[in-house]
Design an enzyme around this catalytic site. Structure first.
Site, short mmCIF file in Angstrom:
data_model
loop_
_atom_site.label_atom_id
_atom_site.label_comp_id
_atom_site.label_asym_id
_atom_site.label_seq_id
_atom_site.Cartn_x
_atom_site.Cartn_y
_atom_site.Cartn_z
N GLU A 49 0.86 -1.18 0.00
CA GLU A 49 0.00 0.00 0.00
C GLU A 49 0.90 1.23 0.00
O GLU A 49 1.65 1.45 0.96
CB GLU A 49 -0.87 0.06 1.26
N ASP A 60 -5.95 8.70 10.37
CA ASP A 60 -4.59 8.28 10.66
C ASP A 60 -4.16 8.69 12.06
O ASP A 60 -4.46 9.80 12.52
CB ASP A 60 -3.61 8.89 9.65
#
Length: 264
Positions: A49, A60
Site C-alpha cells: 500500500e 490516521d
C-alpha cells in the site's frame, strides 16, 4: 483477474495469509521511500500500500500523520506518488494506493485512474469513500482495470457489509478496531467476529488492519484473515531511526518477524 486477485488465489492455494505493508510515498523522501518499500518486499511483503500524503488525515494516528507531514513538507505531490507506485510495481508485487478521496477528485477521477493504471498500479484503498457515493470511481476503475478496496468496521451493519462486499474487488479491508491507525499491545477481539460476518456474505478475500506490530500479532490475525495489513509499525521503523541505513535495517527485521510469525 487482477494482480491483487492473482496474489490471493496464490496465497489461498498455499494455505497462508498475505502480508500487506503500508508506507507513505515521499517519506522520508521520494527516493528513500522507494528504497524502503523495496526492503519490505525483499523481506516478505506480498502486497504494498503506497500512501498518498494528505493534509487532513482524519483516520490516521500520530505515527502516519508525522510521516505524511514530513512527506508534504518535502514537497511530495501526486506525481511523486505515481513514481513510487511505478517503482514498486516493477518489483513484481501488486501495488495499490491508499488515499483519501479529495486528492482523487482534485486531479480528476478519470485522469487519476488512467495515470495509476499507466504506472502499473493495481487499485485504490479509499477509507473515506463508501460504495453508495462511488459511481464515478466504480466506472473509472473498471475502465482501467483497477481494484476498488473499501473499508468495513466492527460497527458496520450486516446490510452494509453485504453492500460493501458486493462493490469491492481485490479484497475487503476490515478495520479491526474502532478509531485511528496505530500500533497496539493486543490485536482486537472484534476482528475475528467481523471477518466471520463478512464470510457469511462473501467469498472475497478479507484483509485485517489497524494495530498489528509484531510477528505474534500477525500470526493471530493470519489464523482467520486472508491478509495481515501492517502500517504504523513499519513507518515507526523509519521515524525512530537515526539515519536511513538504520531505518532500513529495522524495517527488514520487522518485516521478517511479521512474515515468520504468519508462517508458523
Amino acid at each position: 483477474m487482477s494482480a491483487v486477485g492473482d496474489l490471493f488465489a496464490r496465497t489461498r492455494s498455499e494455505n497462508r495469509a498475505a502480508l500487506v505493508g503500508y508506507l507513505p510515498a515521499g517519506f522520508p523522501s521520494v527516493d528513500a521511500s522507494i528504497r524502503a518499500i523495496a526492503t519490505m518486499v525483499e523481506n516478505g511483503v506480498d502486497l504494498v500500500e503506497v500512501g498518498l500524503p494528505y493534509s487532513d488525515p482524519v483516520m490516521d494516528g500520530p505515527t502516519i500523520q508525522a510521516a505524511a507531514e514530513t512527506a508534504l513538507q518535502a514537497g511530495t505531490r501526486v506525481d511523486d506518488v505515481f513514481e513510487v507506485v511505478g517503482a514498486t510495481a516493477a518489483l513484481g508485487v501488486p501495488t495499490v494506493v491508499m488515499t483519501y478521496w479529495n486528492p482523487v477528485e482534485r486531479r480528476g477521477v478519470d485522469r487519476f485512474a488512467g495515470d495509476l493504471a499507466a504506472v502499473g498500479g493495481a487499485g485504490l484503498i479509499t477509507p473515506d469513500l463508501i460504495p453508495d457515493e462511488a459511481a464515478e470511481w466504480d466506472r473509472a476503475s473498471r475502465e482501467n482495470g483497477l481494484d476498488r478496496i473499501y473499508l468495513v468496521a466492527p460497527s458496520s451493519t450486516d446490510e452494509r457489509l453485504e453492500l460493501t462486499a458486493e462493490a469491492a474487488s481485490g479484497f475487503i479491508y476490515a478495520t479491526a478496531v474502532m478509531g485511528v491507525t496505530g500500533q497496539r499491545e493486543q490485536t482486537s477481539s472484534l476482528a475475528p467476529e467481523l471477518v466471520a460476518r463478512l464470510r457469511r456474505v462473501t467469498d472475497k478475500p478479507v484483509g485485517v488492519g489497524l494495530g498489528v506490530s509484531n510477528g505474534r500479532q500477525a500470526a493471530e490475525v493470519a489464523a482467520f484473515a486472508d491478509a495481515v495489513i501492517v502500517g504504523s509499525a513499519l513507518v515507526r521503523c523509519l521515524l525512530d531511526a537515526p539515519d536511513e541505513q538504520a531505518g532500513l535495517a529495522a524495517l527488514a527485521t520487522l518485516t521478517r518477524d511479521l512474515r515468520t510469525g504468519m508462517e508458523r
